[in-house]
Design an enzyme around this catalytic site. Structure first.
Site, PDB file in Angstrom:
ATOM      1  N   THR A 150       0.831  -1.239   0.000  1.00  0.00           N
ATOM      2  CA  THR A 150       0.000   0.000   0.000  1.00  0.00           C
ATOM      3  C   THR A 150       0.852   1.270   0.000  1.00  0.00           C
ATOM      4  O   THR A 150       1.972   1.240   0.524  1.00  0.00           O
ATOM      5  CB  THR A 150      -0.895   0.010   1.248  1.00  0.00           C
ATOM      6  OG1 THR A 150      -1.741  -1.104   1.137  1.00  0.00           O
ATOM      7  CG2 THR A 150      -1.726   1.250   1.404  1.00  0.00           C
ATOM      8  N   ARG A 184     -12.857  -8.700  -2.119  1.00  0.00           N
ATOM      9  CA  ARG A 184     -12.480  -8.271  -0.763  1.00  0.00           C
ATOM     10  C   ARG A 184     -12.155  -6.769  -0.750  1.00  0.00           C
ATOM     11  O   ARG A 184     -11.472  -6.260  -1.628  1.00  0.00           O
ATOM     12  CB  ARG A 184     -11.270  -9.087  -0.301  1.00  0.00           C
ATOM     13  CG  ARG A 184     -10.728  -8.685   1.072  1.00  0.00           C
ATOM     14  CD  ARG A 184      -9.612  -7.681   0.962  1.00  0.00           C
ATOM     15  NE  ARG A 184      -9.045  -7.353   2.268  1.00  0.00           N
ATOM     16  CZ  ARG A 184      -8.132  -6.396   2.448  1.00  0.00           C
ATOM     17  NH1 ARG A 184      -7.699  -5.688   1.430  1.00  0.00           N
ATOM     18  NH2 ARG A 184      -7.676  -6.137   3.636  1.00  0.00           N
ATOM     19  N   VAL A 185     -12.671  -6.076   0.236  1.00  0.00           N
ATOM     20  CA  VAL A 185     -12.409  -4.643   0.386  1.00  0.00           C
ATOM     21  C   VAL A 185     -11.746  -4.417   1.738  1.00  0.00           C
ATOM     22  O   VAL A 185     -12.228  -4.922   2.752  1.00  0.00           O
ATOM     23  CB  VAL A 185     -13.721  -3.833   0.321  1.00  0.00           C
ATOM     24  CG1 VAL A 185     -13.449  -2.349   0.519  1.00  0.00           C
ATOM     25  CG2 VAL A 185     -14.435  -4.073  -0.995  1.00  0.00           C
ATOM     26  N   THR A 200      -2.062   2.401   6.981  1.00  0.00           N
ATOM     27  CA  THR A 200      -1.687   1.226   6.196  1.00  0.00           C
ATOM     28  C   THR A 200      -1.542   0.050   7.149  1.00  0.00           C
ATOM     29  O   THR A 200      -1.282   0.236   8.334  1.00  0.00           O
ATOM     30  CB  THR A 200      -0.362   1.459   5.434  1.00  0.00           C
ATOM     31  OG1 THR A 200       0.067   0.219   4.863  1.00  0.00           O
ATOM     32  CG2 THR A 200       0.743   1.975   6.324  1.00  0.00           C
ATOM     33  N   GLY A 201      -1.721  -1.149   6.618  1.00  0.00           N
ATOM     34  CA  GLY A 201      -1.620  -2.345   7.446  1.00  0.00           C
ATOM     35  C   GLY A 201      -2.758  -3.291   7.133  1.00  0.00           C
ATOM     36  O   GLY A 201      -3.356  -3.214   6.058  1.00  0.00           O
ATOM     37  N   GLY A 207      -6.079  -4.393   6.637  1.00  0.00           N
ATOM     38  CA  GLY A 207      -7.280  -3.586   6.456  1.00  0.00           C
ATOM     39  C   GLY A 207      -8.412  -3.929   7.407  1.00  0.00           C
ATOM     40  O   GLY A 207      -9.055  -3.033   7.972  1.00  0.00           O
TER      41      GLY A 207
HETATM   42  N1  ASP Z   1      -4.472  -1.612   4.237  1.00  0.00           N
HETATM   43  C1  ASP Z   1      -4.329  -2.382   3.014  1.00  0.00           C
HETATM   44  C2  ASP Z   1      -5.467  -3.359   2.896  1.00  0.00           C
HETATM   45  O1  ASP Z   1      -5.792  -4.028   3.866  1.00  0.00           O
HETATM   46  C3  ASP Z   1      -3.044  -3.113   2.928  1.00  0.00           C
HETATM   47  C4  ASP Z   1      -1.809  -2.366   3.349  1.00  0.00           C
HETATM   48  O2  ASP Z   1      -1.887  -1.270   3.877  1.00  0.00           O
HETATM   49  O3  ASP Z   1      -0.698  -2.899   3.155  1.00  0.00           O
HETATM   50  O4  ASP Z   1      -6.000  -3.516   1.820  1.00  0.00           O
END
Ligand code: ASP
Length: 296
Positions: free
Chosen positions: A179, A207-208, A229-230, A232
């Site tokens: 991300t 998937r969202v 980020t991380g 979701g």
């Molecule tokens: N937050 C993003 C998701 O879950 C993934 C990410 O931030 O690496 O789609």
């Protein structure tokens, strides 16, 4: 007021890739220097990050379970409450620019085919964001599910190993087989936040995550802007960006608000934040995270 530009390459992205975040931040700075606002600057930074194949957004986005499908999410929000997002959009180069177009409509979020067709109607050409790196990552992730992985995706695989995931298959006839984000405060105190992603390692079709959801992946208002980020699903459960924003509104300094946000997650869950308030800014993460900060 001093401007601030914060960019990231995703929770758990290597520090060694921070040069890409610096390049993105510099492009945002040139937009501000020629009189552009926070929104224009945040979009410019995010396009650079999406075009960098090392990051899981735009070119370089993760493949879904079937090893063929790439569906991307992106959103943008400004301090005057404008918001636009796309989710599960396919075959466009810069999802963030499509999200910015959605912001000009009465809608907030377009998904799937509707989002892709909307992009075509706005002359975003067909583009394949697939990279060899994403194919390699998918192969390693699938090996992990078969018990033959190198361990890198063990934590991501764990919840899928407790269920019969093949029974959830929703890719039709197809065989089995990080991300980015930016937060900008301009010198007139306007804020913008963006998020753009190819999603997580293991994903069914449709998937969202948090990235296209207001208050989850991004939030902005007169008190500041936040991009997350991380994992979701975990970010959505904590309504993370709005929660951190509310702390800014209460007068909690950006650095403390960012740390409190990260502290809401158990150590096993990857999470990172960009936070800008009227008088401060902070980058926080519980993993390595490629990032950049420019203040001036
Ligand atoms: N937050 C993003 C998701 O879950 C993934 C990410 O931030 O690496 O789609």
């Amino acid at each position: 007021m001093k401007y601030a530009i914060l960019t990231h390459g995703g929770a758990a992205s290597p520090h060694a890739h921070s040069d890409g975040c610096v390049k993105a931040a510099e492009s945002a700075r040139s937009v501000l220097e020629r009189g552009g606002d926070a929104l224009e600057a945040a979009l410019a930074a995010t396009v650079i990050l999406e075009d960098d194949p090392r990051f899981n957004a735009g070119t370089g986005s993760n493949l879904r379970f079937d090893g063929r499908t790439i569906e991307m999410d992106a959103s943008v929000m400004t301090s005057d409450a404008r918001f636009g997002a796309v989710s599960c959009i396919q075959r466009v180069k810069n999802p963030i620019l499509v999200a910015a177009k959605v912001m000009e409509t009465p809608h907030l979020l377009l998904v799937g085919d509707g989002a892709t067709q909307f992009a075509r109607a706005h002359r975003f050409p067909d583009y394949d964001p697939l990279t060899e790196k994403a194919q390699g990552k998918h192969a390693r992730a699938m090996a992990e599910l078969r018990g033959q992985g190198d361990g890198d995706y063990a934590a991501d695989a764990a919840p899928w190993l407790t269920i019969d995931w093949k029974s959830l298959w929703n890719f039709g006839e197809a065989p089995f087989q990080d991300t980015v984000g930016a937060v900008v405060r301009d010198s007139q105190g306007r804020f913008a936040a963006t998020a753009s992603t190819g999603g997580t390692v293991y994903m069914l079709k449709g998937r969202v995550g948090d990235s296209p959801l207001m208050g989850c992946g991004v939030y902005a208002g007169p008190a500041g802007a936040v991009a997350a980020t991380g994992v979701g699903e975990e970010i959505v459960r904590r309504f993370l960006s709005k929660t951190v924003y509310d702390w800014l509104e209460e007068g909690i300094p950006a650095a403390r608000a960012a740390q409190r946000g990260i502290a809401k997650f158990p150590e096993i869950v990857d999470v990172g934040l960009l936070v800008a308030s009227r008088d401060g800014q902070a980058i926080a993460s519980n993993r390595n995270m490629a990032s950049a900060l420019l203040v001036g």
